[in-house]
Design an enzyme around this catalytic site. Structure first.
Site, PDB file in Angstrom:
ATOM      1  N   ASP A   3      23.276  74.378 -45.107  1.00  0.00           N
ATOM      2  CA  ASP A   3      22.458  73.411 -44.477  1.00  0.00           C
ATOM      3  C   ASP A   3      23.498  72.390 -43.950  1.00  0.00           C
ATOM      4  O   ASP A   3      24.529  72.330 -44.394  1.00  0.00           O
ATOM      5  CB  ASP A   3      21.405  72.772 -45.454  1.00  0.00           C
ATOM      6  N   ASP A 163      20.257  70.908 -49.993  1.00  0.00           N
ATOM      7  CA  ASP A 163      19.543  70.148 -50.636  1.00  0.00           C
ATOM      8  C   ASP A 163      18.374  69.778 -50.996  1.00  0.00           C
ATOM      9  O   ASP A 163      17.941  68.621 -51.515  1.00  0.00           O
ATOM     10  CB  ASP A 163      20.464  68.612 -50.320  1.00  0.00           C
TER      11      ASP A 163
END
Length: 265
Positions: A3, A163
């Site tokens: 990400d 995250d």
């Protein structure tokens, strides 16, 4: 597969400033850093929608504010943004070891590409994908499927690093192993509740220490693909054996992941 926002880069400052700027242009209430940490993660449209007062969340207003946001943000994309401590070293070490790296973000494509160019100019990425027309946003696994098709890497040789709960859900839907990181925008509890297979607290700890021992992502990766397999103690260093392109090779533990070209992180 990484990400971007909250994983590789701390982008929240520029996202918050850009969104508050377009809200201020309309005389609307602005938001705090902590609020923006929970607004992000599902693309710019959802960020804008969450930032607007509920009564203004009409398709027309959201689209207009999004357009203004993208213009302002693209022009000020790197004022406060920076990599998390240890991330440049981690990415460089992964690349040095021959493991392919990709980015899967819900940020609009042009912004995703610009940030990767700015902050990782010397790194060759197998794919850099953001939000694009016709491709559903995460947690839909479509973007992961694209990366696997492009690289030819099997699911069992992939780690997906993010995250947020959205990232963990994306990995689960794609059938790849998830690694949650706690230095980003969301809390550890969100990662745990979303089913993170592994959780890493410090990007710096993911880099191989000077002693040559495995830690962080590398130890997770080696365990996941079931290598290395210890043969014996050489007296100085442990000797390991692992499969690579149908050929069994011997190596010492510090270089084992560097010989796995058919892998992606």
């Amino acid at each position: 597969i990484f990400d971007l926002d909250g994983t590789l880069l701390n982008t929240i400052g520029d996202l918050a400033v850009a969104c508050n700027a377009v809200l201020a242009m309309r005389g609307l209430p602005q938001h705090t850093y902590d609020e923006y940490c929970h607004f992000v993660g599902n693309g710019i449209m959802r960020l804008v929608e969450r930032a607007l007062p509920e009564e203004l969340r009409t398709p027309y207003t959201v689209a207009a504010v999004r357009a203004d946001f993208v213009k302002y943000y693209t022009e000020h994309i790197d004022v406060y943004t920076k990599p998390y401590e240890g991330i440049p070293e981690l990415v460089a070490e992964i690349a040095r070891r021959g493991i392919r790296i990709a980015v899967a973000s819900n940020k609009f494509q042009a912004g995703t590409e610009k940030l990767i160019r700015l902050f990782f100019p010397g790194v060759e990425f197998a794919a850099v994908f953001g939000q694009r027309e016709g491709v559903p946003l995460k947690p839909d696994p479509a973007v992961v499927g694209e990366i696997l098709a492009l690289t030819g890497v099997a699911k069992e040789r992939v780690l997906y690093v993010g995250d947020s709960g959205v990232d963990m859900q994306t990995a689960a839907a794609a059938g790849v192993r998830s690694v949650g990181v706690t230095w980003g925008f969301r809390e550890r509890t969100e990662l745990e509740e979303a089913g993170a297979r592994h959780i890493v607290d410090n990007p710096g700890a993911a880099v191989v220490r000077q002693s040559g021992s495995f830690c962080g992502f590398f130890s997770i990766y080696a365990e996941y693909v079931n290598i290395p397999r210890k043969l014996h103690d050489s007296g100085k260093k442990d000797i390991y054996l692992f499969p690579n392109s149908n050929i069994w090779r011997r190596t010492t533990i510090p270089s084992v992941t560097g010989m796995l070209p058919n892998s992606v992180c």
